[in-house]
Design a protein around this motif. Structure first.
Motif, PDB file in Angstrom:
ATOM      1  N   ARG A  75      -0.139   8.990 -11.552  1.00 33.79           N
ATOM      2  CA  ARG A  75       0.971   8.091 -11.252  1.00 33.79           C
ATOM      3  C   ARG A  75       1.742   7.741 -12.529  1.00 33.79           C
ATOM      4  O   ARG A  75       2.976   7.716 -12.537  1.00 33.79           O
ATOM      5  CB  ARG A  75       0.443   6.819 -10.586  1.00 33.79           C
ATOM      6  N   LEU A  76       1.034   7.479 -13.616  1.00 33.19           N
ATOM      7  CA  LEU A  76       1.691   7.161 -14.887  1.00 33.19           C
ATOM      8  C   LEU A  76       2.460   8.359 -15.433  1.00 33.19           C
ATOM      9  O   LEU A  76       3.571   8.207 -15.964  1.00 33.19           O
ATOM     10  CB  LEU A  76       0.651   6.696 -15.912  1.00 33.19           C
ATOM     11  N   GLU A  77       1.884   9.540 -15.304  1.00 34.00           N
ATOM     12  CA  GLU A  77       2.569  10.743 -15.785  1.00 34.00           C
ATOM     13  C   GLU A  77       3.842  10.998 -15.003  1.00 34.00           C
ATOM     14  O   GLU A  77       4.873  11.386 -15.572  1.00 34.00           O
ATOM     15  CB  GLU A  77       1.620  11.941 -15.684  1.00 34.00           C
ATOM     16  N   ARG A  78       3.806  10.772 -13.697  1.00 33.64           N
ATOM     17  CA  ARG A  78       5.029  10.926 -12.889  1.00 33.64           C
ATOM     18  C   ARG A  78       6.084   9.901 -13.292  1.00 33.64           C
ATOM     19  O   ARG A  78       7.281  10.204 -13.369  1.00 33.64           O
ATOM     20  CB  ARG A  78       4.698  10.785 -11.394  1.00 33.64           C
ATOM     21  N   ALA A  79       5.648   8.678 -13.562  1.00 28.54           N
ATOM     22  CA  ALA A  79       6.583   7.619 -13.957  1.00 28.54           C
ATOM     23  C   ALA A  79       7.248   7.948 -15.288  1.00 28.54           C
ATOM     24  O   ALA A  79       8.445   7.704 -15.474  1.00 28.54           O
ATOM     25  CB  ALA A  79       5.850   6.279 -14.047  1.00 28.54           C
ATOM     26  N   ILE A  80       6.484   8.511 -16.217  1.00 29.77           N
ATOM     27  CA  ILE A  80       7.041   8.859 -17.525  1.00 29.77           C
ATOM     28  C   ILE A  80       8.064   9.986 -17.385  1.00 29.77           C
ATOM     29  O   ILE A  80       9.124   9.971 -18.018  1.00 29.77           O
ATOM     30  CB  ILE A  80       5.909   9.261 -18.490  1.00 29.77           C
ATOM     31  N   VAL A  81       7.763  10.969 -16.535  1.00 27.59           N
ATOM     32  CA  VAL A  81       8.709  12.064 -16.306  1.00 27.59           C
ATOM     33  C   VAL A  81      10.005  11.535 -15.702  1.00 27.59           C
ATOM     34  O   VAL A  81      11.112  11.898 -16.126  1.00 27.59           O
ATOM     35  CB  VAL A  81       8.082  13.131 -15.387  1.00 27.59           C
ATOM     36  N   ALA A  82       9.875  10.656 -14.713  1.00 27.43           N
ATOM     37  CA  ALA A  82      11.070  10.094 -14.064  1.00 27.43           C
ATOM     38  C   ALA A  82      11.866   9.245 -15.038  1.00 27.43           C
ATOM     39  O   ALA A  82      13.102   9.270 -15.044  1.00 27.43           O
ATOM     40  CB  ALA A  82      10.648   9.264 -12.853  1.00 27.43           C
TER      41      ALA A  82
END
Length: 282
Positions: A75-82
């Motif tokens: 979830r954190l990795e997706r948030a950073i990408v976004a």
């Protein structure tokens, strides 16, 4: 979150002020060392040891954080990408040639100039108001830092809710400048000086977590690492310039007042530059 992290600076002032005053008063002359020498030893050694401990303890990224579940990591990795979709990913050569990065470096330099008006000269300003005992000075330094710890979080939360950064950073810097000026003008009144120093400390320290949202909103990837490093390196040169200039002015005039006014002017100049130059994402 950056404000919560950086509030450690203010909390260190709350604890460190009284502790420093106690060390200097209690250990002065012990084994032939002055109070300030004991201060350096007793407060410096734990910092060195904790630095070594942190090297082995601190996680190096989301993937290596053992205290995060796999779902949390994803979830954190997706948030950073976004979050990084609107950031510029410039080649390193362009980062060092970017006018915006150098402008932010100048702004940070001016803000750090003001920061040293508090961190370096706060005890002297309290002493100028009539407080002479070194332990009492240490106790009183805890008051402005306590106010600042709360102000940092509240100002950053308001900035997050509104989505606005530049005016929040500028307002905090101007408040810090006004606090320094009032504390200097009314240096003979302990109550007024302490209120003004509390405003100054709160304003100056609140500037920094909001400021750091500006380069991170603008730059991504290697550009973020290089840009932040450049801004931080140039800005921290004020750690030399600020005490040196105030000390030189004090030697020339016999008073710290004009030097403190210079630091207040630096904060206002930084605020003006933040507001005048608008960057994407800020």
């Amino acid at each position: 979150m950056v404000a919560l992290f950086m509030s450690g600076v203010a909390v260190a002032g709350v604890v460190g002020g009284p502790l420093s005053g106690w060390i200097m008063k209690t250990f002065a002359g012990l084994y032939g060392l002055s109070g300030w020498q004991w201060l350096f030893l007793l407060e410096g050694l734990p910092s060195v040891l904790i630095g070594i401990w942190t090297l082995f303890y601190l996680d190096d990224g989301i993937r290596s954080a053992k205290w995060l579940s796999e779902d949390d990591k994803q979830r954190l990795e997706r948030a950073i990408v976004a979050d990084g979709q609107h950031q510029q990913r410039l080649p390193l050569a362009q980062v060092f040639g970017s006018g915006t990065v150098w402008l932010l470096a100048l702004v940070y330099f001016l803000f750090v100039m003001g920061l040293y008006g508090v961190s370096f000269w706060l005890p002297q300003l309290i002493k100028n108001s009539g407080v002479k005992d070194v332990f009492d000075i240490g106790l009183l330094t805890a008051i402005p830092y306590s106010v600042a710890a709360l102000a940092m979080v509240l100002a950053a939360r308001h900035s997050d809710r509104s989505g606005e950064r530049r005016w929040h950073a500028a307002a905090a810097a101007v408040a810090g400048a006004l606090g320094l000026v009032v504390a200097t003008v009314y240096s003979d009144n302990t109550v007024v000086a302490m209120v003004a120093l509390s405003v100054a400390t709160a304003g100056i320290l609140s500037t920094f977590p909001i400021f750091w949202s500006l380069p991170t909103a603008l730059l991504g990837g290697a550009a973020a690492a290089a840009g932040i490093a450049l801004i931080n390196s140039v800005g921290n040169l004020a750690g030399f310039a600020s005490p040196y200039l105030v000390g030189a002015i004090k030697d020339a005039t016999g008073s710290t007042a004009n030097g403190i006014y210079l630091l207040a002017a630096s904060l206002v100049a930084g605020a003006v530059l933040v507001v005048v130059r608008r960057s994407p994402g800020t």
